[in-house]
Design an enzyme around this catalytic site. Structure first.
Site, PDB file in Angstrom:
ATOM      1  N   SER A  42     -40.370 -94.284 -27.532  1.00 14.14           N
ATOM      2  CA  SER A  42     -40.896 -93.127 -26.808  1.00 14.14           C
ATOM      3  C   SER A  42     -42.030 -93.494 -25.853  1.00 14.14           C
ATOM      4  CB  SER A  42     -41.386 -92.065 -27.800  1.00 14.14           C
ATOM      5  OG  SER A  42     -42.487 -92.540 -28.551  1.00 14.14           O
TER       6      SER A  42
ATOM      7  N   LYS B 162     -47.479 -84.610 -30.398  1.00 12.56           N
ATOM      8  CA  LYS B 162     -48.057 -85.476 -29.370  1.00 12.56           C
ATOM      9  C   LYS B 162     -48.896 -84.680 -28.381  1.00 12.56           C
ATOM     10  CE  LYS B 162     -44.393 -88.964 -29.675  1.00 12.56           C
ATOM     11  NZ  LYS B 162     -43.223 -89.584 -29.017  1.00 12.56           N
TER      12      LYS B 162
END
Length: 795
Positions: A649, A692
């Site tokens: 990611s 996140k």
């Protein structure tokens, strides 16, 4: 900017309380079983109903999705319609005592049989001694003894006459018959005998030698007569006992005539009783025998190992401690005077035998943690029989001379409940597993948000409130729980099926409602429960955040820098996950090393992370090496990272840092980036997007919100279920979230420069990211050529 910040409406999909057709869950019907899971339900119904061999079931899925609840519910329906299996008992094997016999009896008959045999033996203990003491029996015994005594007396009289003729008198002693010489009708004493002349003593001894054969013959005849009397008495006793025992055994044989094994056992018991009458008649063994040596009647006991007298339908057994002995059964031992001993009455059934003819449910993790248990279970399924033995016999390490009970035929449906991960391991590494577990019931962990699913979700909450003795939940509280369920699966249009977590939330919200003496659980109570849970679990997050704010972990949220970017990572601490920013840096210089992943070099990066880095080489080659090879070395690192990292990611952020270094274009540090990238420069979705964003948001809020933001893959917009603080900040313009689809969109947003489009000659405009990068790469090539030229000249 070509990419606009996401509007508030894209950040959260709130469940509208007005759309719920009730005021509180008290109005809703009770719900039994598990919501949805139709695929798993059909698989279980098929697997539980089919009777063929090897159609055992593995129930796979996340914990808390109702796997056991559905299994229990379906088994309750199916098992009640099943046939009750027979009873099983172990009895003594009179031919081979070390191999106890297993007897099958109809439901409830084993306990009755045990009581009947016990009563039969108890009666014999009374009836046989009484019959042996009867006048008729005693008279017949005396007659036998008298006849033997008369014959023995006749033989003795004849022997006496023969001795008299040879000049001897017979005297009976403990050691046998003694011959005493006579002189003038009087027996000689030992002294007189010694005073006789030698020739007279010699004559006496010659006559004695003539008598000795007759004495030996008499002793042999006497023993034969005694033996014959004993045998006649024994025949008489056996006949008497048989008249008592045989009719009762015959009744048992008639009752169980359908079982040949039972008939053989009963007849063997009869023979053993008749051969061991001294066990039942104290007069035959003597009451003065020590207590420890007195006869045992354990051989005539019945050990019922499976009793289905109270069972309705097929048995259902949940084995919560699947050890080898709990599953297969055991042979217990007793200790007497420091010596271990056992017998067939100490054989105990395990859960597999108790579930014979029915169903056994066991947790996969618990089963696989126990030594030898998995292999033993497979053997039972494959051979369709249970052999109860010590674990040492199973290992074949230490042969013993203990019991080896006769195996019992079994037909049991085994249901293993576990994770998908364990299923995959067993499927790939155990060939037997594929054969004997033909059915997989796969439980989903999420469901689409629809009117039907919302109604069932609300009914589940209402049922939980009733079970836990809590006030009903108001519809505004249900709406918050629905949103929480969507946040758990990170999807706006889905919600969780892990109802164990929802049930826990209901209990915690109900606690706060009861504290405030509220009539129902409202929105604020559910939010308080969520906030309290977050607070309890966020100690590590707050400590890490504090380190960043104090610049001990260096993360910039303002200014700009070449070759430096804020990536985002998710930390999983038990059941609590949170996001944190991580500084990623890239340095580019002339050379042929390509991309050097520093974390991978020191074994602090996993394979997936390294794959993401290698993909970047493909993208750079496609963009800048169509006509000429790259002469490039890149040093890439997660700064201040001291533990293992994995996942791809951060590959988009890594590529942005490399392009920034090549183009010498500063990246705005007010942004954090997450997303993976393919070799064509397209941004790919990632997981943990909400954590996140919120992790970077909390850092920016601690330093002061000033328009900072996060870049995410466009495909992840559907996954946004952000906290209200983030949504409020976006509404006020203090925080921004951008959704990008390509590297070009992202680099333009980060640097304020155009990415650049390739022209007909294969080049890029000058004042663009790609144009600047091309210029620097050309300089690297020229430097590499010059270095090679100098090397050839020196050579």
């Amino acid at each position: 900017m070509s990419v606009k910040p996401l509007p508030e409406s894209e950040l959260y999909h709130a469940c509208d309380p007005a759309g719920l057709a009730f005021e509180t869950t008290a109005e809703l019907e009770h719900i039994d079983g598990v919501i949805e899971q139709e695929r798993a339900r059909q698989a279980l119904q098929f697997g539980l109903s089919i009777k063929n061999r090897n159609y055992n079931i593995y129930v796979a899925g996340h914990s808390g999705t109702g796997k056991l609840s559905m299994v229990r519910g379906l088994l309750k329906e199916i098992a009640n319609k099943g046939d009750v299996p027979p009873d099983w008992c172990y009895v003594h094997n009179f031919k081979r005592p070390e191999e106890p016999l297993a007897l099958e009896l109809p439901k409830g008959e084993a306990t009755i049989f045990k009581k009947e045999i016990k009563a039969f033996i108890d009666d014999l203990k009374t009836e046989l001694p009484k019959s042996f003491q009867s006048k008729d029996h005693q008279q017949r015994v005396h007659e036998i003894l008298n006849r033997g005594l008369e014959r023995e007396n006749d033989q003795f009289a004849s022997l006496t006459r023969q001795a008299k003729e040879l000049g001897f008198v017979l005297k009976s002693t403990k050691n046998g018959l003694m011959t005493i010489p006579e002189v003038e009708g009087k027996p000689l004493s030992g002294k007189d005998y010694n005073n006789l002349p030698d020739d007279e003593r010699k004559a006496i001894e010659e006559r004695r030698s003539q008598l000795d054969p007759q004495i030996s013959e008499f002793m042999q005849v006497s023993r034969e007569l005694e033996r014959s009397a004993r045998d006649q008495i024994k025949v008489e006793q056996r006949s008497l006992a048989q008249n008592i025992v045989a009719p009762r055994i015959a009744l048992f044989v008639k009752k169980y005539e359908s079982s040949e094994q039972m008939t053989n056992y009963l007849l063997a018991m009869q023979d053993d009783i008749l051969e061991n009458l001294d066990r039942f008649v104290p007069d035959l063994r003597g009451d003065d025998a020590p207590r420890a040596q007195r006869p045992s009647f354990v051989e005539y006991e019945v050990n019922v190992v499976v009793d289905n007298s109270d069972t309705e339908g097929a048995p259902v057994v949940f084995e919560t401690r699947p050890s080898y002995y709990n599953m297969l059964g055991r042979i217990e031992k007793r200790v007497e005077y420091g010596i271990y001993s056992t017998d067939f009455t100490m054989i105990k059934a395990g859960s597999l035998l108790r579930a014979n003819g029915g169903f056994l449910i066991v947790q996969a993790h618990d089963l696989l943690m126990q030594p030898l248990c998995w292999q033993a279970l497979k053997n039972v399924i494959k051979l369709e029989e249970i052999r109860i033995e010590d674990i040492g016999e199973h290992l074949n390490l230490l042969p013993t001379s203990g019991l080896r009970p006769q195996p019992i035929k079994v037909q049991v449906k085994v249901i293993i409940v576990g994770s998908r991960y364990l299923y995959q391991l067993l499927y790939h590494y155990d060939e037997d597993f594929r054969k004997v577990f033909q059915i997989k019931a796969d439980f989903d962990f999420e469901i689409e948000r629809s009117d039907q699913s919302l109604n069932e979700f609300s009914r589940f909450i209402g049922t939980s409130c009733r079970k836990e003795g809590l006030p009903p939940m108001h519809r505004d509280g249900v709406a918050v729980a629905v949103d929480y369920g969507s946040r758990m699966v990170e999807h706006k249009d889905r919600m969780t099926l892990r109802f164990n977590d929802i049930s826990n939330l209901v209990v915690e919200a109900g606690f706060f409602a009861q504290q405030q003496k509220a009539e129902s659980i409202r929105r604020e109570h559910v939010l308080q429960a969520i906030d309290q849970r977050e607070y309890r679990n966020s100690l590590i997050f707050e400590k890490m955040q504090r380190e960043i704010v104090a610049d001990n972990i260096m993360i910039d949220t303002s200014g700009s820098c070449v070759g430096q970017i804020n990536g985002l990572a998710v930390y999983q601490m038990g059941d609590h996950a949170f996001g944190m920013p991580a500084r990623i840096t890239a340095q580019t210089f002339a050379g042929k090393a390509g991309i050097v992943n520093i974390d991978r070099q020191v074994k602090l990066a996993g394979d997936i992370q390294h794959k993401g880095v290698l993909i970047l080489s493909g993208y750079l080659g496609e963009r800048f090496a169509h006509k000429r090879p790259l002469a490039l070395s890149v040093s890439l690192a997660f700064e201040q990272s001291y533990s293992m990292i994995d996942g791809d990611s951060a590959s988009a952020a890594e590529l942005f840092a490399i392009l920034s270094s090549l183009a010498e274009a500063p990246i705005a540090q007010c942004f954090a980036v997450t997303g993976s990238v393919n070799q064509f420069g397209r941004i790919q979705p990632i997981g943990g997007v909400n954590h996140k964003i919120e992790g970077f948001f909390e850092l920016c809020r601690a330093r002061g919100l000033a328009g900072q933001g996060v870049m995410i893959p466009a495909q992840n917009v559907r996954n946004l279920m952000l906290k209200s603080d983030v949504v409020d900040a976006v509404r006020e313009g203090a925080f921004r979230i951008f959704a990008i689809r390509t590297i070009e969109e992202g680099i333009e947003l980060l640097t304020g420069l155009k990415a650049g489009k390739r022209n007909a000659k294969g080049g890029y405009p000058r004042n663009t990211i790609y144009g600047r990068a091309t210029k620097k790469l050309d300089a690297f090539r020229e430097a590499e050529k010059a270095l090679q030229g100098r090397g050839k000249k020196a050579g």
